[in-house]
Enzyme design. Structure first.
Site, PDB file in Angstrom:
ATOM      1  N   GLU A 246       0.113   4.927  -5.432  1.00 26.00           N
ATOM      2  CA  GLU A 246       0.699   5.353  -6.707  1.00 26.00           C
ATOM      3  C   GLU A 246       0.214   4.358  -7.753  1.00 26.00           C
ATOM      4  O   GLU A 246       0.445   3.158  -7.628  1.00 26.00           O
ATOM      5  CB  GLU A 246       2.237   5.338  -6.652  1.00 26.00           C
ATOM      6  CG  GLU A 246       2.842   6.454  -5.847  1.00 26.00           C
ATOM      7  CD  GLU A 246       2.515   7.846  -6.364  1.00 26.00           C
ATOM      8  OE1 GLU A 246       2.169   7.988  -7.557  1.00 26.00           O
ATOM      9  OE2 GLU A 246       2.587   8.792  -5.571  1.00 26.00           O
ATOM     10  N   CYS A 280       5.569   3.380 -14.667  1.00 28.89           N
ATOM     11  CA  CYS A 280       4.407   4.259 -14.548  1.00 28.89           C
ATOM     12  C   CYS A 280       4.711   5.625 -15.160  1.00 28.89           C
ATOM     13  O   CYS A 280       3.815   6.360 -15.544  1.00 28.89           O
ATOM     14  CB  CYS A 280       3.968   4.387 -13.104  1.00 28.89           C
ATOM     15  SG  CYS A 280       5.298   4.813 -12.002  1.00 28.89           S
TER      16      CYS A 280
HETATM   17  O1  TXE Z   1      -0.607  -5.281 -10.391  1.00 27.85           O
HETATM   18  P1  TXE Z   1      -1.430  -5.284  -9.041  1.00 27.85           P
HETATM   19  P2  TXE Z   1       0.024  -6.496 -11.215  1.00 27.85           P
HETATM   20  C1  TXE Z   1      -0.464  -2.263 -13.897  1.00 27.85           C
HETATM   21  C2  TXE Z   1       0.008  -2.745 -15.246  1.00 27.85           C
HETATM   22  C3  TXE Z   1       0.017  -4.227 -15.076  1.00 27.85           C
HETATM   23  C4  TXE Z   1      -1.173  -4.440 -14.170  1.00 27.85           C
HETATM   24  C5  TXE Z   1      -1.161  -5.706 -13.372  1.00 27.85           C
HETATM   25  O2  TXE Z   1      -0.920  -2.385 -16.224  1.00 27.85           O
HETATM   26  O3  TXE Z   1      -0.159  -4.903 -16.279  1.00 27.85           O
HETATM   27  O4  TXE Z   1      -1.136  -3.337 -13.311  1.00 27.85           O
HETATM   28  O5  TXE Z   1       0.047  -5.855 -12.658  1.00 27.85           O
HETATM   29  C6  TXE Z   1      -0.758  -6.628  -4.666  1.00 27.85           C
HETATM   30  N1  TXE Z   1      -4.956  -6.238  -1.756  1.00 27.85           N
HETATM   31  N2  TXE Z   1       0.633  -1.878 -13.031  1.00 27.85           N
HETATM   32  O6  TXE Z   1      -0.853  -7.696 -11.210  1.00 27.85           O
HETATM   33  O7  TXE Z   1      -2.393  -6.393  -9.028  1.00 27.85           O
HETATM   34  C7  TXE Z   1       0.052  -7.478  -5.612  1.00 27.85           C
HETATM   35  O8  TXE Z   1       0.317  -8.756  -5.055  1.00 27.85           O
HETATM   36  C8  TXE Z   1      -3.701  -5.808  -1.533  1.00 27.85           C
HETATM   37  C9  TXE Z   1       1.000  -0.522 -13.100  1.00 27.85           C
HETATM   38  O9  TXE Z   1       1.393  -6.713 -10.733  1.00 27.85           O
HETATM   39  O10 TXE Z   1      -1.950  -3.917  -8.820  1.00 27.85           O
HETATM   40  C10 TXE Z   1       1.271  -6.618  -5.791  1.00 27.85           C
HETATM   41  O11 TXE Z   1       2.122  -6.748  -4.666  1.00 27.85           O
HETATM   42  N3  TXE Z   1      -2.699  -5.987  -2.417  1.00 27.85           N
HETATM   43  C11 TXE Z   1       1.838  -0.095 -11.935  1.00 27.85           C
HETATM   44  C12 TXE Z   1       0.676  -5.217  -5.842  1.00 27.85           C
HETATM   45  O12 TXE Z   1      -0.583  -5.314  -5.182  1.00 27.85           O
HETATM   46  C13 TXE Z   1      -2.963  -6.625  -3.549  1.00 27.85           C
HETATM   47  C14 TXE Z   1       2.847  -1.089 -11.472  1.00 27.85           C
HETATM   48  C15 TXE Z   1       0.461  -4.687  -7.261  1.00 27.85           C
HETATM   49  O13 TXE Z   1      -0.304  -5.635  -7.961  1.00 27.85           O
HETATM   50  C16 TXE Z   1      -4.262  -7.100  -3.845  1.00 27.85           C
HETATM   51  C17 TXE Z   1       2.343  -2.438 -11.473  1.00 27.85           C
HETATM   52  C18 TXE Z   1      -5.278  -6.882  -2.892  1.00 27.85           C
HETATM   53  N4  TXE Z   1      -6.536  -7.269  -3.096  1.00 27.85           N
HETATM   54  C19 TXE Z   1       1.284  -2.779 -12.251  1.00 27.85           C
HETATM   55  N5  TXE Z   1      -4.217  -7.678  -5.064  1.00 27.85           N
HETATM   56  C20 TXE Z   1       2.496   1.241 -12.205  1.00 27.85           C
HETATM   57  N6  TXE Z   1       1.916   2.054 -13.052  1.00 27.85           N
HETATM   58  O14 TXE Z   1       3.527   1.544 -11.634  1.00 27.85           O
HETATM   59  C21 TXE Z   1      -2.950  -7.591  -5.512  1.00 27.85           C
HETATM   60  N7  TXE Z   1      -2.194  -6.956  -4.598  1.00 27.85           N
END
Ligand code: TXE
Length: 477
Positions: A246, A280
């Site tokens: 998602e 989201c």
């Molecule tokens: O997201 P990440 P972040 C978007 C929103 C926000 C940006 C960054 O724009 O500003 O993403 O947020 C894990 N392998 N959204 O840094 O990096 C990480 O530790 C496996 C929109 O929080 O996508 C966390 O547990 N996992 C969104 C999860 O992934 C990894 C909601 C999400 O982190 C990883 C959140 C890897 N290589 C952020 N790297 C929505 N639309 O709902 C990181 N993670």
């Protein structure tokens, strides 16, 4: 004291720890939380492998009892845990309490699913042969979650995974270890056997590849950013694991000339600025027809002025702070980009409110076009743009013109306009006279195109991801 990870039935601190900070008051440290490394992540997977078969062998009713107990505790403690959630994530107290209550409802719903897992019994094309189609657990599931719904999103992944007999390795986002820890604590004390649920708090960069790429992991359920989602998908698919993603939205809310303006403005405020816009499902593109445009903008601007930004837990606050400095910088960058592209930026200034916190006034971007960067990319903050259109046809075309497709809404008093929109929208979830955010827990959740990948989450559909179908042919001979 360091709050520990939970691996193989034991609370274990790691090689590292990190402070958890209140975004409403950066001087308020909630606690120190352990950081798992790759070795601990591997140990968590091994524990899950060891525990899974025994867990799956229990009757569904036994799994249901444990989940029901956990759901009951979440409901009973929603005020206390909601307060802690607001302190950690920055959504208002009302939103924090509602989220914990929702998490409780989700866990209870899936407790019921553990005993309501019907198969099918069919005749065969061959005489004397009968067919049973049943569902079995997938195995070991990695659950990777974001910070914006630190209880509800983990609950809607972990609960169905457990209900259907899988074992889980759970990695929450770096910014919200306390909510994750509390959720796991509740589930463990409800009676989960050792190794069935494991908590590894740690950096996605450091342990993410282990949780997605380890061959012993059978499925990965992820919510987060589009770029991380792509990486998770590649890593999981490289060894044939199931994957469900998602990722974000750029959700349109159409407002037609005939809309009830009071309801529309209230819906736009809630959809755009609820949870500080960090959802989201946020209503981030307000697509407004020409004749109502100016009055709508005037009324929404007035309503925006009424929003009280403040400490998430203060009773007067109607919008909490942005979650951290990086997200705040991202929000402000998009405001600059919008201004450079010609939008009129209403609000969006940094606020000094007495405590050091990430306070940003909600922002309205007036006079934007759908091809502006701010309408193509997810900001993930209290920022909504207004796009003027001529009529319903143009509104629907603009609404659908996005690489995302999570949710879409319309405000209108015309049944025929609402029906046409509902049929022609290319989003996974469609709202009529409601904001794009605000969903129920017993029905499918998910989008299309860049918003989602894999089977739907939540409701009965959740079992499509967390179970594997077995078709048995039986001859009585
Ligand atoms: O997201 P990440 P972040 C978007 C929103 C926000 C940006 C960054 O724009 O500003 O993403 O947020 C894990 N392998 N959204 O840094 O990096 C990480 O530790 C496996 C929109 O929080 O996508 C966390 O547990 N996992 C969104 C999860 O992934 C990894 C909601 C999400 O982190 C990883 C959140 C890897 N290589 C952020 N790297 C929505 N639309 O709902 C990181 N993670």
């Amino acid at each position: 004291m360091v709050n520990a990870n939970y691996i193989g039935g034991q609370w274990l601190t790691g090689p590292d720890a990190r402070p958890d900070v209140n975004p409403s008051d950066l001087g308020d440290v909630i606690g120190e939380f352990a950081r798992a490394d790759a070795t601990q992540a591997e140990a968590a997977i091994a524990a899950a492998v060891d525990a899974q078969k025994g867990w799956a062998a229990l009757p569904g009713a036994a799994r249901a009892e444990i989940l029901d107990r956990a759901g009951g505790e979440l409901l009973a403690r929603c005020e206390e845990l909601g307060d802690a959630l607001s302190r950690e994530e920055g959504k208002t107290l009302t939103e924090g309490v509602a989220e914990v209550r929702r998490a409780g409802q989700i866990v209870k719903f899936h407790a019921g699913e553990a005993v309501r897992n019907p198969g099918e019994f069919l005749g065969s094309v061959r005489a004397d042969v009968e067919i049973v189609v049943s569902r079995e657990p997938v195995g070991v599931v990695s659950v990777i979650t974001p910070w914006n719904f630190p209880m509800a999103i983990p609950a809607w992944k972990i609960a169905p995974a457990l209900a259907h007999g899988n074992a889980v390795v759970f990695k929450p986002a770096d910014l919200v270890p306390s909510s994750a820890w509390s959720l796991v604590d509740v589930l463990i004390r409800a009676g989960l056997p050792e190794g069935v649920l494991n908590l590894v708090m740690g950096s996605g960069r450091e342990i993410g590849d282990v949780l997605t790429g380890d061959e012993r992991v059978d499925a990965v359920s992820f919510t987060g950013s589009t770029s991380t989602g792509r990486r998770v998908r590649e890593s999981a698919q490289s060894h044939g694991a199931r994957v469900q993603l998602e990722m974000g939205g750029k959700n349109p809310l159409i407002i037609l000339d005939d809309a009830d303006l009071d309801a529309t403005v209230a819906g736009a405020v809630e959809g755009s600025f609820g949870s500080t816009g960090q959802r989201c499902t946020a209503s981030s593109r307000l697509v407004v027809t020409d004749r109502i445009h100016d009055e709508f903008v005037q009324r929404l601007t007035a309503a925006r002025n009424e929003i009280i930004v403040g400490d998430a837990r203060h009773p007067d606050t109607t919008m909490g702070p942005v979650v951290d400095a990086d997200q705040l910088a991202q929000d402000r960058r998009y405001l600059d980009v919008a201004a450079a592209e010609g939008a009129e930026v209403v609000g969006g200034e940094l606020l000094d409110l007495g405590t050091p916190g990430h306070y940003l006034a909600p922002a309205l971007l007036v006079g934007t076009r759908n091809d502006h960067v701010v309408n193509r990319e997810e900001v993930f903050g209290p920022v909504a743009s207004v796009i003027r259109v001529n009529d319903l046809d143009e509104a629907i075309a603009v609404a659908n013109d996005t690489e995302f497709g999570l949710t879409a809404g319309i405000y209108t008093t015309s049944l025929s306009a609402a029906t046409r929109f509902r049929r022609q929208s290319t989003a996974g979830m469609v709202m009529v006279n409601l904001p794009t955010a605000g969903v129920d827990y017993h029905v499918p959740f998910g989008g299309r195109r860049g918003s989602s990948f894999g089977p739907r989450e939540q409701g009965r559909d959740a079992r499509d991801f967390y179970t594997s179908t077995k078709t048995s042919y039986v001859s009585g001979m």
